[in-house]
Design a protein around this motif. Structure first.
Motif, PDB file in Angstrom:
ATOM      1  N   SER A 118      29.650   9.403 -30.591  1.00 13.76           N
ATOM      2  CA  SER A 118      29.923  10.163 -29.218  1.00 13.76           C
ATOM      3  C   SER A 118      30.313  11.497 -29.127  1.00 13.76           C
ATOM      4  CB  SER A 118      30.415   9.112 -28.545  1.00 13.76           C
ATOM      5  OG  SER A 118      29.557   8.108 -28.247  1.00 13.76           O
ATOM      6  N   GLU A 119      29.854  12.593 -28.458  1.00 18.00           N
ATOM      7  CA  GLU A 119      30.688  13.811 -28.788  1.00 18.00           C
ATOM      8  C   GLU A 119      31.797  13.640 -26.923  1.00 18.00           C
ATOM      9  OE1 GLU A 119      27.543  16.375 -28.515  1.00 18.00           O
ATOM     10  OE2 GLU A 119      27.494  16.066 -30.993  1.00 18.00           O
ATOM     11  N   PHE A 120      32.541  14.707 -27.604  1.00 19.69           N
ATOM     12  CA  PHE A 120      33.940  14.722 -25.879  1.00 19.69           C
ATOM     13  C   PHE A 120      34.376  15.765 -26.749  1.00 19.69           C
ATOM     14  CE2 PHE A 120      37.594  13.987 -28.117  1.00 19.69           C
ATOM     15  CZ  PHE A 120      37.525  13.596 -28.484  1.00 19.69           C
ATOM     16  N   VAL A 121      35.067  16.499 -25.612  1.00 13.15           N
ATOM     17  CA  VAL A 121      35.715  17.221 -25.176  1.00 13.15           C
ATOM     18  C   VAL A 121      37.062  17.071 -24.118  1.00 13.15           C
ATOM     19  CG1 VAL A 121      36.600  19.449 -24.690  1.00 13.15           C
ATOM     20  CG2 VAL A 121      34.198  19.042 -25.576  1.00 13.15           C
ATOM     21  N   ASP A 122      37.957  17.580 -24.177  1.00 12.39           N
ATOM     22  CA  ASP A 122      39.211  17.224 -23.616  1.00 12.39           C
ATOM     23  C   ASP A 122      40.752  18.188 -24.178  1.00 12.39           C
ATOM     24  OD1 ASP A 122      41.456  14.545 -23.632  1.00 12.39           O
ATOM     25  OD2 ASP A 122      42.468  16.229 -23.434  1.00 12.39           O
ATOM     26  N   GLU A 123      40.992  18.760 -22.646  1.00 11.72           N
ATOM     27  CA  GLU A 123      40.962  20.426 -22.527  1.00 11.72           C
ATOM     28  C   GLU A 123      42.560  20.262 -22.844  1.00 11.72           C
ATOM     29  OE1 GLU A 123      40.047  22.538 -22.386  1.00 11.72           O
ATOM     30  OE2 GLU A 123      37.924  22.195 -21.636  1.00 11.72           O
ATOM     31  N   GLU A 124      42.911  18.938 -22.981  1.00  7.69           N
ATOM     32  CA  GLU A 124      44.636  18.686 -22.938  1.00  7.69           C
ATOM     33  C   GLU A 124      44.311  18.337 -24.997  1.00  7.69           C
ATOM     34  OE1 GLU A 124      47.417  15.555 -22.333  1.00  7.69           O
ATOM     35  OE2 GLU A 124      45.854  15.917 -20.658  1.00  7.69           O
ATOM     36  N   ILE A 125      43.492  18.489 -25.462  1.00  6.64           N
ATOM     37  CA  ILE A 125      44.189  18.062 -26.818  1.00  6.64           C
ATOM     38  C   ILE A 125      43.626  19.370 -27.943  1.00  6.64           C
ATOM     39  CG2 ILE A 125      42.593  17.652 -28.763  1.00  6.64           C
ATOM     40  CD1 ILE A 125      42.074  14.046 -27.779  1.00  6.64           C
ATOM     41  N   GLU A 126      42.642  20.269 -26.798  1.00  2.46           N
ATOM     42  CA  GLU A 126      41.905  21.716 -27.096  1.00  2.46           C
ATOM     43  C   GLU A 126      43.521  22.606 -27.168  1.00  2.46           C
ATOM     44  OE1 GLU A 126      39.579  22.563 -28.623  1.00  2.46           O
ATOM     45  OE2 GLU A 126      38.607  20.339 -28.627  1.00  2.46           O
ATOM     46  N   SER A 127      44.470  22.283 -25.905  1.00  3.10           N
ATOM     47  CA  SER A 127      45.021  23.295 -25.652  1.00  3.10           C
ATOM     48  C   SER A 127      46.191  23.156 -26.605  1.00  3.10           C
ATOM     49  CB  SER A 127      45.753  24.291 -24.151  1.00  3.10           C
ATOM     50  OG  SER A 127      45.765  23.007 -23.770  1.00  3.10           O
ATOM     51  N   ARG A 128      46.371  21.720 -26.850  1.00  2.62           N
ATOM     52  CA  ARG A 128      47.728  21.010 -27.417  1.00  2.62           C
ATOM     53  C   ARG A 128      47.608  22.048 -29.005  1.00  2.62           C
ATOM     54  NH1 ARG A 128      52.324  21.357 -27.316  1.00  2.62           N
ATOM     55  NH2 ARG A 128      52.290  20.570 -29.284  1.00  2.62           N
ATOM     56  N   GLN A 129      46.365  21.944 -29.426  1.00  2.00           N
ATOM     57  CA  GLN A 129      45.829  22.412 -30.615  1.00  2.00           C
ATOM     58  C   GLN A 129      46.344  23.861 -30.999  1.00  2.00           C
ATOM     59  OE1 GLN A 129      43.227  19.536 -33.361  1.00  2.00           O
ATOM     60  NE2 GLN A 129      42.355  20.297 -30.768  1.00  2.00           N
ATOM     61  N   LYS A 130      45.762  24.377 -29.901  1.00  3.22           N
ATOM     62  CA  LYS A 130      45.665  26.091 -30.300  1.00  3.22           C
ATOM     63  C   LYS A 130      47.887  26.117 -29.954  1.00  3.22           C
ATOM     64  CE  LYS A 130      42.034  27.601 -27.544  1.00  3.22           C
ATOM     65  NZ  LYS A 130      41.974  27.234 -26.976  1.00  3.22           N
ATOM     66  N   LYS A 131      47.987  25.922 -29.615  1.00  3.76           N
ATOM     67  CA  LYS A 131      49.718  25.522 -29.019  1.00  3.76           C
ATOM     68  C   LYS A 131      50.843  25.568 -30.811  1.00  3.76           C
ATOM     69  CE  LYS A 131      51.646  25.545 -24.950  1.00  3.76           C
ATOM     70  NZ  LYS A 131      50.104  24.282 -24.203  1.00  3.76           N
ATOM     71  N   ILE A 132      49.764  24.356 -31.005  1.00  6.01           N
ATOM     72  CA  ILE A 132      50.744  24.150 -32.452  1.00  6.01           C
ATOM     73  C   ILE A 132      49.991  24.719 -33.315  1.00  6.01           C
ATOM     74  CG2 ILE A 132      50.132  22.183 -34.272  1.00  6.01           C
ATOM     75  CD1 ILE A 132      49.692  19.940 -32.808  1.00  6.01           C
ATOM     76  N   ALA A 133      48.947  25.600 -33.661  1.00  3.24           N
ATOM     77  CA  ALA A 133      49.341  26.569 -34.428  1.00  3.24           C
ATOM     78  C   ALA A 133      49.535  27.615 -34.149  1.00  3.24           C
ATOM     79  CB  ALA A 133      47.781  27.159 -33.978  1.00  3.24           C
ATOM     80  N   GLU A 134      50.167  28.391 -33.235  1.00  6.90           N
ATOM     81  CA  GLU A 134      50.999  29.217 -32.568  1.00  6.90           C
ATOM     82  C   GLU A 134      52.072  29.221 -32.888  1.00  6.90           C
ATOM     83  OE1 GLU A 134      48.535  30.032 -28.055  1.00  6.90           O
ATOM     84  OE2 GLU A 134      51.195  29.574 -28.372  1.00  6.90           O
ATOM     85  N   GLU A 135      53.267  27.495 -32.571  1.00 12.72           N
ATOM     86  CA  GLU A 135      53.803  27.818 -32.909  1.00 12.72           C
ATOM     87  C   GLU A 135      54.535  27.372 -34.868  1.00 12.72           C
ATOM     88  OE1 GLU A 135      54.536  24.341 -29.191  1.00 12.72           O
ATOM     89  OE2 GLU A 135      54.570  23.711 -31.407  1.00 12.72           O
ATOM     90  N   LEU A 136      53.494  26.835 -34.854  1.00 11.84           N
ATOM     91  CA  LEU A 136      53.423  27.455 -36.864  1.00 11.84           C
ATOM     92  C   LEU A 136      53.319  28.951 -37.274  1.00 11.84           C
ATOM     93  CD1 LEU A 136      51.749  24.081 -37.663  1.00 11.84           C
ATOM     94  CD2 LEU A 136      54.648  24.483 -37.658  1.00 11.84           C
TER      95      LEU A 136
END
Ligand SMILES: [Zn+2]
Ligand SMILES: [Zn+2]
Length: 158
Positions: A118-136
């Motif tokens: 199944s496919e899904f999109v979760d905006e919270e997961i999406e933005s958390r991943q961007k933040k993690i990348a940024e923080e690193l």
């Protein structure tokens, strides 16, 4: 929780996809054949995540006259994957499933028993991943996220 659905939005026109494919074949000194065109068309139009065998089966059903070999399907898929025109998901010993690369971004949840996806999109997961990348200290380019588990139907089966 975001939507749980199939993401049918294509982010590339078929004509462009076909052109890229012709160029790809040329670059690899391969001929553009009707069998290869049918493989491409099926991939473009399918909303499923297809195994090579499943794709081959569909083609045989729809175009029995073409005699498309499974080897052609394997080879074409790996060519398309190398050039990122299709993406694959692996689900353990059962192998790989393919889908069109040019679809709106989505993540996957995969049943390790029956292989359903199944496919899904979760905006919270999406933005958390961007933040993690940024923080690193990264600029995020892409990500893939797969959740593996046992689906409802398989949980009730003995
Ligand atoms: Zn995602
Ligand atoms: Zn997908």
């Amino acid at each position: 929780m975001g939507s749980l659905t199939n993401f049918t939005e294509r982010t590339v026109e078929y004509a462009k996809f076909l052109n890229d494919f012709k160029q790809l074949l040329k670059d690899n000194s391969l001929k553009f054949t009707i069998q290869r065109e049918v493989i491409l068309e099926m991939l473009y139009n399918s909303d499923e995540h297809l195994t090579p065998e499943g794709l081959h089966h569909l083609i045989q059903e729809k175009h029995p006259d073409l005699n498309t070999g499974i080897a052609t399907v394997y080879r074409t898929l790996s060519l398309l994957e190398d050039s990122e025109m299709v993406t694959s998901l692996s689900f353990g010993a059962q192998g790989k499933k393919y889908e069109l690369g040019a679809k709106d971004h989505h993540d996957h949840i995969i049943c390790t028993k029956c292989g359903s996806i199944s496919e899904f999109v979760d905006e919270e997961i999406e933005s958390r991943q961007k933040k993690i990348a940024e923080e690193l200290g990264f600029i995020m380019q892409e990500h893939s996220m797969q959740i593996y588990g046992i689906c409802k139907a398989c949980q009730t089966k003995k």
